[in-house]
Design a protein around this motif. Sequence first.
Motif, PDB file in Angstrom:
ATOM      1  N   ARG A 193       0.856  -1.194   0.000  1.00 43.63           N
ATOM      2  CA  ARG A 193       0.000   0.000   0.000  1.00 43.63           C
ATOM      3  C   ARG A 193       0.888   1.239   0.000  1.00 43.63           C
ATOM      4  NH1 ARG A 193      -2.014   1.103   6.132  1.00 43.63           N
ATOM      5  NH2 ARG A 193       0.033   0.906   7.061  1.00 43.63           N
ATOM      6  N   ILE A 194       0.245   2.363  -0.255  1.00 49.72           N
ATOM      7  CA  ILE A 194       0.935   3.642  -0.211  1.00 49.72           C
ATOM      8  C   ILE A 194       0.934   4.118   1.232  1.00 49.72           C
ATOM      9  CG2 ILE A 194       0.795   6.056  -0.934  1.00 49.72           C
ATOM     10  CD1 ILE A 194      -0.378   4.936  -3.583  1.00 49.72           C
ATOM     11  N   THR A 195       2.121   4.426   1.746  1.00 54.50           N
ATOM     12  CA  THR A 195       2.239   4.827   3.151  1.00 54.50           C
ATOM     13  C   THR A 195       2.575   6.306   3.322  1.00 54.50           C
ATOM     14  OG1 THR A 195       4.528   4.064   3.176  1.00 54.50           O
ATOM     15  CG2 THR A 195       2.843   2.505   3.935  1.00 54.50           C
ATOM     16  N   GLY A 196       2.846   7.004   2.212  1.00 59.57           N
ATOM     17  CA  GLY A 196       3.113   8.430   2.284  1.00 59.57           C
ATOM     18  C   GLY A 196       3.114   9.025   0.893  1.00 59.57           C
ATOM     19  N   PHE A 197       2.993  10.356   0.829  1.00 57.53           N
ATOM     20  CA  PHE A 197       3.085  11.011  -0.469  1.00 57.53           C
ATOM     21  C   PHE A 197       3.572  12.439  -0.306  1.00 57.53           C
ATOM     22  CE2 PHE A 197      -1.098  12.533   0.758  1.00 57.53           C
ATOM     23  CZ  PHE A 197      -1.251  13.758   0.138  1.00 57.53           C
ATOM     24  N   SER A 198       4.155  12.946  -1.381  1.00 59.92           N
ATOM     25  CA  SER A 198       4.528  14.355  -1.450  1.00 59.92           C
ATOM     26  C   SER A 198       4.089  14.882  -2.808  1.00 59.92           C
ATOM     27  CB  SER A 198       6.039  14.553  -1.260  1.00 59.92           C
ATOM     28  OG  SER A 198       6.766  14.092  -2.374  1.00 59.92           O
ATOM     29  N   ALA A 199       3.699  16.140  -2.814  1.00 60.02           N
ATOM     30  CA  ALA A 199       3.329  16.816  -4.064  1.00 60.02           C
ATOM     31  C   ALA A 199       4.061  18.151  -4.079  1.00 60.02           C
ATOM     32  CB  ALA A 199       1.818  17.025  -4.130  1.00 60.02           C
ATOM     33  N   PHE A 200       4.689  18.471  -5.205  1.00 59.39           N
ATOM     34  CA  PHE A 200       5.495  19.690  -5.271  1.00 59.39           C
ATOM     35  C   PHE A 200       5.631  20.152  -6.694  1.00 59.39           C
ATOM     36  CE2 PHE A 200       8.112  15.911  -5.256  1.00 59.39           C
ATOM     37  CZ  PHE A 200       9.018  16.107  -6.285  1.00 59.39           C
ATOM     38  N   GLY A 201       5.985  21.418  -6.821  1.00 59.45           N
ATOM     39  CA  GLY A 201       6.172  21.987  -8.142  1.00 59.45           C
ATOM     40  C   GLY A 201       6.480  23.469  -8.057  1.00 59.45           C
ATOM     41  N   PRO A 202       6.190  24.190  -9.124  1.00 60.76           N
ATOM     42  CA  PRO A 202       6.532  25.611  -9.176  1.00 60.76           C
ATOM     43  C   PRO A 202       5.894  26.414  -8.034  1.00 60.76           C
ATOM     44  CG  PRO A 202       5.891  24.813 -11.339  1.00 60.76           C
ATOM     45  CD  PRO A 202       5.582  23.717 -10.364  1.00 60.76           C
ATOM     46  N   ALA A 203       6.617  27.426  -7.589  1.00 62.54           N
ATOM     47  CA  ALA A 203       6.146  28.301  -6.516  1.00 62.54           C
ATOM     48  C   ALA A 203       4.833  28.963  -6.905  1.00 62.54           C
ATOM     49  CB  ALA A 203       7.200  29.363  -6.214  1.00 62.54           C
ATOM     50  N   ARG A 204       3.930  29.076  -5.928  1.00 65.04           N
ATOM     51  CA  ARG A 204       2.646  29.745  -6.157  1.00 65.04           C
ATOM     52  C   ARG A 204       2.582  31.110  -5.477  1.00 65.04           C
ATOM     53  NH1 ARG A 204      -1.319  24.950  -4.309  1.00 65.04           N
ATOM     54  NH2 ARG A 204       0.150  25.062  -2.582  1.00 65.04           N
ATOM     55  N   ASP A 205       3.417  31.362  -4.470  1.00 66.36           N
ATOM     56  CA  ASP A 205       3.394  32.649  -3.781  1.00 66.36           C
ATOM     57  C   ASP A 205       3.984  33.732  -4.683  1.00 66.36           C
ATOM     58  OD1 ASP A 205       2.458  31.169  -1.662  1.00 66.36           O
ATOM     59  OD2 ASP A 205       4.010  31.808  -0.251  1.00 66.36           O
TER      60      ASP A 205
ATOM     61  N   PHE B  34       2.567  17.038   1.968  1.00 62.55           N
ATOM     62  CA  PHE B  34       3.548  16.068   2.437  1.00 62.55           C
ATOM     63  C   PHE B  34       2.925  15.324   3.622  1.00 62.55           C
ATOM     64  CE2 PHE B  34       7.326  14.549   4.593  1.00 62.55           C
ATOM     65  CZ  PHE B  34       8.145  14.178   3.538  1.00 62.55           C
ATOM     66  N   TYR B  35       2.531  14.076   3.419  1.00 65.12           N
ATOM     67  CA  TYR B  35       1.826  13.329   4.465  1.00 65.12           C
ATOM     68  C   TYR B  35       2.243  11.867   4.479  1.00 65.12           C
ATOM     69  CZ  TYR B  35      -1.212  17.373   4.619  1.00 65.12           C
ATOM     70  OH  TYR B  35      -1.684  18.651   4.739  1.00 65.12           O
ATOM     71  N   ALA B  36       2.178  11.271   5.660  1.00 65.54           N
ATOM     72  CA  ALA B  36       2.359   9.834   5.830  1.00 65.54           C
ATOM     73  C   ALA B  36       1.182   9.312   6.656  1.00 65.54           C
ATOM     74  CB  ALA B  36       3.674   9.530   6.555  1.00 65.54           C
ATOM     75  N   ARG B  37       0.911   8.029   6.501  1.00 61.19           N
ATOM     76  CA  ARG B  37      -0.133   7.405   7.325  1.00 61.19           C
ATOM     77  C   ARG B  37       0.280   7.563   8.791  1.00 61.19           C
ATOM     78  NH1 ARG B  37      -3.797   4.579   4.493  1.00 61.19           N
ATOM     79  NH2 ARG B  37      -3.215   4.011   2.361  1.00 61.19           N
ATOM     80  N   PRO B  38      -0.652   7.924   9.658  1.00 59.04           N
ATOM     81  CA  PRO B  38      -0.290   8.128  11.069  1.00 59.04           C
ATOM     82  C   PRO B  38       0.429   6.940  11.700  1.00 59.04           C
ATOM     83  CG  PRO B  38      -2.470   9.004  10.655  1.00 59.04           C
ATOM     84  CD  PRO B  38      -2.048   8.289   9.397  1.00 59.04           C
TER      85      PRO B  38
ATOM     86  N   LEU C   6      10.671   9.989   1.623  1.00 59.64           N
ATOM     87  CA  LEU C   6       9.986  10.869   0.675  1.00 59.64           C
ATOM     88  C   LEU C   6      10.679  12.217   0.547  1.00 59.64           C
ATOM     89  CD1 LEU C   6       6.193  10.278   1.266  1.00 59.64           C
ATOM     90  CD2 LEU C   6       7.383  10.177  -0.917  1.00 59.64           C
ATOM     91  N   MET C   7      11.159  12.745   1.663  1.00 58.99           N
ATOM     92  CA  MET C   7      11.852  14.030   1.596  1.00 58.99           C
ATOM     93  C   MET C   7      13.142  13.891   0.795  1.00 58.99           C
ATOM     94  SD  MET C   7      11.602  17.235   2.248  1.00 58.99           S
ATOM     95  CE  MET C   7      10.343  17.405   3.506  1.00 58.99           C
TER      96      MET C   7
END
Length: 186
Positions: free
Chosen positions: A78-90, A105-109, A120-121
């Motif tokens: 199963r998937i135990t964590g994920f990260s999503a990233f890309g170009p700056a939005r600010d 950026f999250y992992a299953r508790p 992941l980092m």
Amino acid sequence: MDAHGPVVPPRDRHAREDDAEQIAELQVAAWRTAYAGILPAAELHGLDTVALTDFWRGQIASAAAAGAHVLVHDDGQRITGFSAFGPARDDDLRQRPGVEELYAFYARPECWGTGVGRSLMRSTLSIWADRGTPAGYLWVLERNARGRAFYQKGGWRHDPTAAPSGSDPGALEIRYELTEPGTRGR
């Protein structure tokens, strides 16, 4: 090697559209645990896994065209964590060439403290290094002590020039920045 044969090491990979449901379920579980007592209980209870599945399916499908990535940590079952990233939005950081934002950026508790987040980092920062990313940033709830400690341990620093976001004083977000992420991801 264990009694069942070779141990398959956990791995990080780019998300596929069929991962969207697991990502959504993971995000709901992580939010309900991490943000209990920070965000209103009704908001956490009202999280919609179906809507989030559709959201993540769309994000995964359009990531490459947008210059973004969605990575998952897949333990083989199963998937135990994920990260999503890309170009700056600010606005202030979009003006700086190559700056990236860590959107999620999250992992299953039940996987907190097991190395899923560190893996992941490392993978996220490795992609940033390959792209020559000079700096990355993220927003974190000010009262999310566990999350803030994780980021600080990895070299992320509070950006005091950024105004906190959010109108609820209990749910203020603060910005963290990581300079030279390519030196940390390998």
